[in-house]
Design a protein around this motif. Structure first.
Motif, PDB file in Angstrom:
ATOM      1  N   MET A  90       0.836  -1.190   0.000  1.00 54.69           N
ATOM      2  CA  MET A  90       0.000   0.000   0.000  1.00 54.69           C
ATOM      3  C   MET A  90       0.876   1.246   0.000  1.00 54.69           C
ATOM      4  O   MET A  90       1.424   1.596   1.035  1.00 54.69           O
ATOM      5  CB  MET A  90      -0.855   0.042   1.265  1.00 54.69           C
ATOM      6  CG  MET A  90      -1.927  -0.964   1.354  1.00 54.69           C
ATOM      7  SD  MET A  90      -2.896  -0.568   2.809  1.00 54.69           S
ATOM      8  CE  MET A  90      -3.910  -1.988   2.871  1.00 54.69           C
ATOM      9  N   PRO A  91       0.991   1.894  -1.089  1.00 54.88           N
ATOM     10  CA  PRO A  91       1.778   3.121  -1.108  1.00 54.88           C
ATOM     11  C   PRO A  91       1.155   4.176  -0.179  1.00 54.88           C
ATOM     12  O   PRO A  91      -0.050   4.348  -0.164  1.00 54.88           O
ATOM     13  CB  PRO A  91       1.721   3.563  -2.570  1.00 54.88           C
ATOM     14  CG  PRO A  91       1.321   2.349  -3.341  1.00 54.88           C
ATOM     15  CD  PRO A  91       0.506   1.519  -2.407  1.00 54.88           C
ATOM     16  N   HIS A  92       1.990   4.821   0.597  1.00 51.97           N
ATOM     17  CA  HIS A  92       1.464   5.741   1.599  1.00 51.97           C
ATOM     18  C   HIS A  92       0.769   6.955   1.003  1.00 51.97           C
ATOM     19  O   HIS A  92      -0.059   7.564   1.656  1.00 51.97           O
ATOM     20  CB  HIS A  92       2.538   6.147   2.606  1.00 51.97           C
ATOM     21  CG  HIS A  92       3.597   7.047   2.076  1.00 51.97           C
ATOM     22  ND1 HIS A  92       4.722   6.564   1.471  1.00 51.97           N
ATOM     23  CD2 HIS A  92       3.695   8.393   2.062  1.00 51.97           C
ATOM     24  CE1 HIS A  92       5.484   7.581   1.108  1.00 51.97           C
ATOM     25  NE2 HIS A  92       4.879   8.687   1.441  1.00 51.97           N
ATOM     26  N   HIS A  93       1.050   7.299  -0.251  1.00 49.03           N
ATOM     27  CA  HIS A  93       0.371   8.448  -0.848  1.00 49.03           C
ATOM     28  C   HIS A  93      -1.127   8.199  -1.005  1.00 49.03           C
ATOM     29  O   HIS A  93      -1.897   9.130  -1.078  1.00 49.03           O
ATOM     30  CB  HIS A  93       1.019   8.836  -2.187  1.00 49.03           C
ATOM     31  CG  HIS A  93       0.867   7.813  -3.260  1.00 49.03           C
ATOM     32  ND1 HIS A  93       1.750   6.770  -3.395  1.00 49.03           N
ATOM     33  CD2 HIS A  93      -0.066   7.669  -4.234  1.00 49.03           C
ATOM     34  CE1 HIS A  93       1.369   6.016  -4.424  1.00 49.03           C
ATOM     35  NE2 HIS A  93       0.269   6.533  -4.938  1.00 49.03           N
ATOM     36  N   GLN A  94      -1.539   6.938  -1.009  1.00 45.74           N
ATOM     37  CA  GLN A  94      -2.962   6.602  -1.083  1.00 45.74           C
ATOM     38  C   GLN A  94      -3.659   6.793   0.262  1.00 45.74           C
ATOM     39  O   GLN A  94      -4.874   6.754   0.338  1.00 45.74           O
ATOM     40  CB  GLN A  94      -3.155   5.152  -1.525  1.00 45.74           C
ATOM     41  CG  GLN A  94      -2.718   4.882  -2.937  1.00 45.74           C
ATOM     42  CD  GLN A  94      -2.870   3.415  -3.281  1.00 45.74           C
ATOM     43  OE1 GLN A  94      -3.074   2.569  -2.421  1.00 45.74           O
ATOM     44  NE2 GLN A  94      -2.756   3.110  -4.565  1.00 45.74           N
ATOM     45  N   HIS A  95      -2.902   6.991   1.308  1.00 45.30           N
ATOM     46  CA  HIS A  95      -3.463   7.056   2.660  1.00 45.30           C
ATOM     47  C   HIS A  95      -3.209   8.400   3.339  1.00 45.30           C
ATOM     48  O   HIS A  95      -3.074   8.463   4.557  1.00 45.30           O
ATOM     49  CB  HIS A  95      -2.884   5.926   3.508  1.00 45.30           C
ATOM     50  CG  HIS A  95      -3.215   4.573   2.983  1.00 45.30           C
ATOM     51  ND1 HIS A  95      -4.494   4.061   2.989  1.00 45.30           N
ATOM     52  CD2 HIS A  95      -2.446   3.634   2.401  1.00 45.30           C
ATOM     53  CE1 HIS A  95      -4.486   2.865   2.453  1.00 45.30           C
ATOM     54  NE2 HIS A  95      -3.254   2.581   2.084  1.00 45.30           N
ATOM     55  N   GLN A  96      -3.146   9.452   2.566  1.00 44.83           N
ATOM     56  CA  GLN A  96      -2.847  10.765   3.147  1.00 44.83           C
ATOM     57  C   GLN A  96      -3.875  11.186   4.205  1.00 44.83           C
ATOM     58  O   GLN A  96      -3.511  11.715   5.242  1.00 44.83           O
ATOM     59  CB  GLN A  96      -2.729  11.829   2.058  1.00 44.83           C
ATOM     60  CG  GLN A  96      -1.488  11.696   1.207  1.00 44.83           C
ATOM     61  CD  GLN A  96      -0.206  11.689   2.028  1.00 44.83           C
ATOM     62  OE1 GLN A  96       0.028  12.547   2.864  1.00 44.83           O
ATOM     63  NE2 GLN A  96       0.634  10.700   1.787  1.00 44.83           N
ATOM     64  N   GLU A  97      -5.158  10.939   3.932  1.00 43.25           N
ATOM     65  CA  GLU A  97      -6.202  11.322   4.897  1.00 43.25           C
ATOM     66  C   GLU A  97      -6.081  10.509   6.182  1.00 43.25           C
ATOM     67  O   GLU A  97      -6.209  11.037   7.280  1.00 43.25           O
ATOM     68  CB  GLU A  97      -7.588  11.157   4.270  1.00 43.25           C
ATOM     69  CG  GLU A  97      -8.688  11.830   5.067  1.00 43.25           C
ATOM     70  CD  GLU A  97      -8.509  13.334   5.268  1.00 43.25           C
ATOM     71  OE1 GLU A  97      -8.864  13.833   6.355  1.00 43.25           O
ATOM     72  OE2 GLU A  97      -8.010  14.015   4.341  1.00 43.25           O
ATOM     73  N   VAL A 150      -9.290   0.744   6.129  1.00 39.76           N
ATOM     74  CA  VAL A 150      -8.131   0.095   5.496  1.00 39.76           C
ATOM     75  C   VAL A 150      -7.846  -1.286   6.090  1.00 39.76           C
ATOM     76  O   VAL A 150      -7.010  -2.008   5.572  1.00 39.76           O
ATOM     77  CB  VAL A 150      -6.846   0.969   5.563  1.00 39.76           C
ATOM     78  CG1 VAL A 150      -7.041   2.274   4.846  1.00 39.76           C
ATOM     79  CG2 VAL A 150      -6.370   1.149   6.972  1.00 39.76           C
ATOM     80  N   ASN A 162       5.475   1.510   3.955  1.00 39.66           N
ATOM     81  CA  ASN A 162       4.821   0.443   3.183  1.00 39.66           C
ATOM     82  C   ASN A 162       4.925  -0.925   3.855  1.00 39.66           C
ATOM     83  O   ASN A 162       5.189  -1.936   3.200  1.00 39.66           O
ATOM     84  CB  ASN A 162       5.375   0.365   1.756  1.00 39.66           C
ATOM     85  CG  ASN A 162       4.869   1.479   0.889  1.00 39.66           C
ATOM     86  OD1 ASN A 162       3.771   1.974   1.091  1.00 39.66           O
ATOM     87  ND2 ASN A 162       5.674   1.875  -0.081  1.00 39.66           N
ATOM     88  N   THR A 165       3.924   4.801   6.201  1.00 39.67           N
ATOM     89  CA  THR A 165       4.907   5.549   5.414  1.00 39.67           C
ATOM     90  C   THR A 165       6.057   4.676   4.912  1.00 39.67           C
ATOM     91  O   THR A 165       6.730   5.046   3.955  1.00 39.67           O
ATOM     92  CB  THR A 165       5.473   6.763   6.187  1.00 39.67           C
ATOM     93  OG1 THR A 165       6.114   6.304   7.366  1.00 39.67           O
ATOM     94  CG2 THR A 165       4.377   7.754   6.508  1.00 39.67           C
TER      95      THR A 165
END
Length: 108
Positions: free
Chosen positions: A1-8, A107, A60, A58
């Motif tokens: 899971m790339p962390h940019h997908q989980h910014q919120e 998630v 992954n 962050t």
């Protein structure tokens, strides 16, 4: 899971950690600290798991889903305890914890 997908989620985790740390500190200053002992303990547990999950996302980590489930459970438990106290810091912490628990479940 790339962390940019989980910014919120990262933002929510950080806000929950900050709310728990604030509640922890404020509870230590309450007149009847013995009554606040469980709240203080759960604030620490919750802040720690939120910080750990934030770090895991962050980098992954392959364990994000499992950690998110545990984080949601701890956040809910902390919120339930905080709701027992009328202090503003406890109520604000409970709100942040419930929001975080919901985000973690998305998630998990």
């Amino acid at each position: 899971m790339p962390h940019h997908q989980h910014q919120e989620l990262l933002k929510t985790l950080h806000e929950c950690m900050a709310a728990c740390n604030h509640c922890f500190d404020a509870c230590l200053k309450e007149e009847d600290m013995k009554m606040m002992a469980e709240c203080i303990r759960l604030d620490r547990e919750c802040a720690d798991i939120c910080a750990y999950l934030e770090a895991a996302i962050t980098r992954n980590s392959p364990f994000v889903s499992q950690l998110a489930r545990v984080c949601a459970q701890i956040c809910e438990t902390c919120a339930e305890e905080c709701r027992k106290h009328d202090h503003d810091h406890c109520q604000e912490c409970a709100d942040a914890c419930m929001k975080c628990a919901e985000a973690c479940r998305s998630v998990a």
